[in-house]
Design a protein around this motif. Structure first.
Motif, PDB file in Angstrom:
ATOM      1  N   ARG A  85       0.826  -1.206   0.000  1.00  8.38           N
ATOM      2  CA  ARG A  85       0.000   0.000   0.000  1.00  8.38           C
ATOM      3  C   ARG A  85       0.865   1.263   0.000  1.00  8.38           C
ATOM      4  O   ARG A  85       0.581   2.219  -0.722  1.00  8.38           O
ATOM      5  N   THR A  86       1.938   1.239   0.802  1.00  8.43           N
ATOM      6  CA  THR A  86       2.790   2.419   0.943  1.00  8.43           C
ATOM      7  C   THR A  86       3.804   2.538  -0.184  1.00  8.43           C
ATOM      8  O   THR A  86       4.066   3.638  -0.685  1.00  8.43           O
ATOM      9  N   PHE A  87       4.389   1.413  -0.578  1.00 11.30           N
ATOM     10  CA  PHE A  87       5.406   1.398  -1.631  1.00 11.30           C
ATOM     11  C   PHE A  87       4.979   0.413  -2.722  1.00 11.30           C
ATOM     12  O   PHE A  87       5.535  -0.692  -2.826  1.00 11.30           O
ATOM     13  N   PRO A  88       4.015   0.759  -3.542  1.00 15.44           N
ATOM     14  CA  PRO A  88       3.499  -0.189  -4.541  1.00 15.44           C
ATOM     15  C   PRO A  88       4.530  -0.624  -5.582  1.00 15.44           C
ATOM     16  O   PRO A  88       4.325  -1.620  -6.269  1.00 15.44           O
ATOM     17  N   PHE A  89       5.629   0.108  -5.686  1.00 15.82           N
ATOM     18  CA  PHE A  89       6.686  -0.234  -6.641  1.00 15.82           C
ATOM     19  C   PHE A  89       7.626  -1.305  -6.095  1.00 15.82           C
ATOM     20  O   PHE A  89       8.466  -1.826  -6.831  1.00 15.82           O
ATOM     21  N   MET A  90       7.517  -1.643  -4.822  1.00 20.97           N
ATOM     22  CA  MET A  90       8.347  -2.705  -4.243  1.00 20.97           C
ATOM     23  C   MET A  90       7.720  -4.062  -4.533  1.00 20.97           C
ATOM     24  O   MET A  90       6.504  -4.229  -4.425  1.00 20.97           O
ATOM     25  N   ILE A  91       8.576  -5.002  -4.896  1.00 28.74           N
ATOM     26  CA  ILE A  91       8.103  -6.329  -5.284  1.00 28.74           C
ATOM     27  C   ILE A  91       8.747  -7.380  -4.393  1.00 28.74           C
ATOM     28  O   ILE A  91       9.974  -7.440  -4.272  1.00 28.74           O
ATOM     29  N   MET A  92       7.912  -8.207  -3.754  1.00 32.05           N
ATOM     30  CA  MET A  92       8.464  -9.304  -2.966  1.00 32.05           C
ATOM     31  C   MET A  92       8.999 -10.372  -3.908  1.00 32.05           C
ATOM     32  O   MET A  92       8.282 -10.864  -4.770  1.00 32.05           O
ATOM     33  N   ARG A  93      10.259 -10.729  -3.710  1.00 36.55           N
ATOM     34  CA  ARG A  93      10.883 -11.721  -4.593  1.00 36.55           C
ATOM     35  C   ARG A  93      10.967 -13.099  -3.951  1.00 36.55           C
ATOM     36  O   ARG A  93      10.895 -14.120  -4.634  1.00 36.55           O
ATOM     37  N   GLU A  94      11.144 -13.123  -2.633  1.00 38.60           N
ATOM     38  CA  GLU A  94      11.355 -14.433  -2.000  1.00 38.60           C
ATOM     39  C   GLU A  94      10.986 -14.374  -0.528  1.00 38.60           C
ATOM     40  O   GLU A  94      11.259 -13.391   0.157  1.00 38.60           O
ATOM     41  N   VAL A  95      10.353 -15.454  -0.057  1.00 39.34           N
ATOM     42  CA  VAL A  95      10.089 -15.625   1.369  1.00 39.34           C
ATOM     43  C   VAL A  95      11.193 -16.522   1.916  1.00 39.34           C
ATOM     44  O   VAL A  95      11.262 -17.714   1.608  1.00 39.34           O
ATOM     45  N   ILE A  96      12.080 -15.947   2.704  1.00 39.66           N
ATOM     46  CA  ILE A  96      13.247 -16.669   3.198  1.00 39.66           C
ATOM     47  C   ILE A  96      12.881 -17.598   4.346  1.00 39.66           C
ATOM     48  O   ILE A  96      13.399 -18.704   4.474  1.00 39.66           O
ATOM     49  N   SER A  97      11.979 -17.127   5.197  1.00 41.86           N
ATOM     50  CA  SER A  97      11.511 -17.909   6.353  1.00 41.86           C
ATOM     51  C   SER A  97      10.141 -17.363   6.731  1.00 41.86           C
ATOM     52  O   SER A  97       9.676 -16.389   6.138  1.00 41.86           O
ATOM     53  N   PRO A  98       9.471 -17.950   7.732  1.00 40.06           N
ATOM     54  CA  PRO A  98       8.162 -17.421   8.121  1.00 40.06           C
ATOM     55  C   PRO A  98       8.190 -15.951   8.547  1.00 40.06           C
ATOM     56  O   PRO A  98       7.142 -15.304   8.574  1.00 40.06           O
TER      57      PRO A  98
END
Length: 282
Positions: A85-98
């Motif tokens: 919502r705050t930084f819509p240009f940021m993209i999650m690439r990987e979930v490293i851990s929970p």
């Protein structure tokens, strides 16, 4: 009058009642904390969620309530939602851990993660190596490093050309000295033996010095494979630095566009965490 046995029985009853009251109070407190945690999660009062879970609940309750990462998943999902919502240009690439998630800034020809979100803190940290590359690109250090490598490459080429001329001259001098030595050997007699041997010794020293000079130039032309390997290694280093610089500059342009600069980005990320913890506060 009460018997000793009766007095002991009454004391045991009193002690047991005291234990029950104490246990009831502890359990009541725990139930109250769990209820407040549940309410804070329902109302998404994130600061209260972190405070109650980490500071108020006993370790055993923390572990049991998060046995299947229920709390972890709640925190990471809320963090990711707020980041989007705050930084819509940021993209999650990987979930490293929970509790750890890696993000990139924008989408470009060479995607890579540049920062990590830790839901347990919560915190957002730029990877130190990435920050170092941004600072190098901004300060012009990449250009200086590549210029130095290019100078080494040019210097190697220049020495290779000079070495060919130097080696020709040195080989001619060595040949002349060896010819002169051979002529002296032919003129050596019993009468002039000491004098000739002294002269030959001087020539041997000259030849030794000339060969030493030749050995210093030989690597630049004698071992063609080694020379090529050195040039290839320098070229690869320059190419790797050029690519690293291009990626860092692209990311810096995105940072300048989205935040206004690297310092401003640090401020915005810190403010995001502060706002996230204040989310839903009464």
């Amino acid at each position: 009058m009460e018997t000793p046995e009766k007095q002991e029985e009454l004391q045991n009853d009193t002690s047991f009642n005291s234990v029950k009251e104490s246990a009831s109070g502890v359990l009541g407190g725990l139930m109250g904390q769990l209820k407040r945690l549940e309410e804070a999660m329902d109302e998404e009062r994130m600061g209260d969620v972190y405070r109650i879970y980490w500071n108020e609940l006993p370790m055993s309750i923390q572990q049991s309530s998060n046995e299947n990462h229920e709390i972890d998943n709640f925190l990471t999902s809320k963090l990711d939602q707020e980041i989007q919502r705050t930084f819509p240009f940021m993209i999650m690439r990987e979930v490293i851990s929970p509790v750890l998630m890696d993000y990139q800034i924008g989408s470009y020809y060479r995607d890579r993660t540049v920062l990590q979100v830790d839901a347990t803190q919560p915190a957002i940290k730029i990877f130190p190596l990435i920050r170092e590359q941004w600072e190098k690109a901004a300060s012009g250090k990449y250009k200086a490093e590549m210029a130095e490598l290019q100078n080494q490459q040019d210097d190697f080429d220049a020495k290779s050309i000079a070495a060919q001329s130097e080696l020709r001259g040195l080989n001619e001098k060595i040949s002349q000295q060896e010819k002169q030595k051979a002529e002296l050997e032919e003129t050596k007699t019993f009468m002039n033996r000491k004098k000739i041997e002294d002269e030959i010794e001087e020539i041997d020293q000259v030849i030794k010095d000339l060969k030493q000079q030749r050995s210093q130039w030989t690597p630049f032309v004698g071992d063609q494979m080694s020379g090529k390997s050195q040039k290839i290694e320098l070229a690869n280093k320059i190419a790797a630095l050029a690519l690293e610089q291009a990626i860092a500059l692209k990311e810096l342009r995105l940072i300048n566009k989205r935040f206004g600069g690297l310092v401003e980005m640090d401020v915005a990320l810190d403010r995001f965490i502060e706002d996230f913890l204040n989310k839903g506060a009464k």
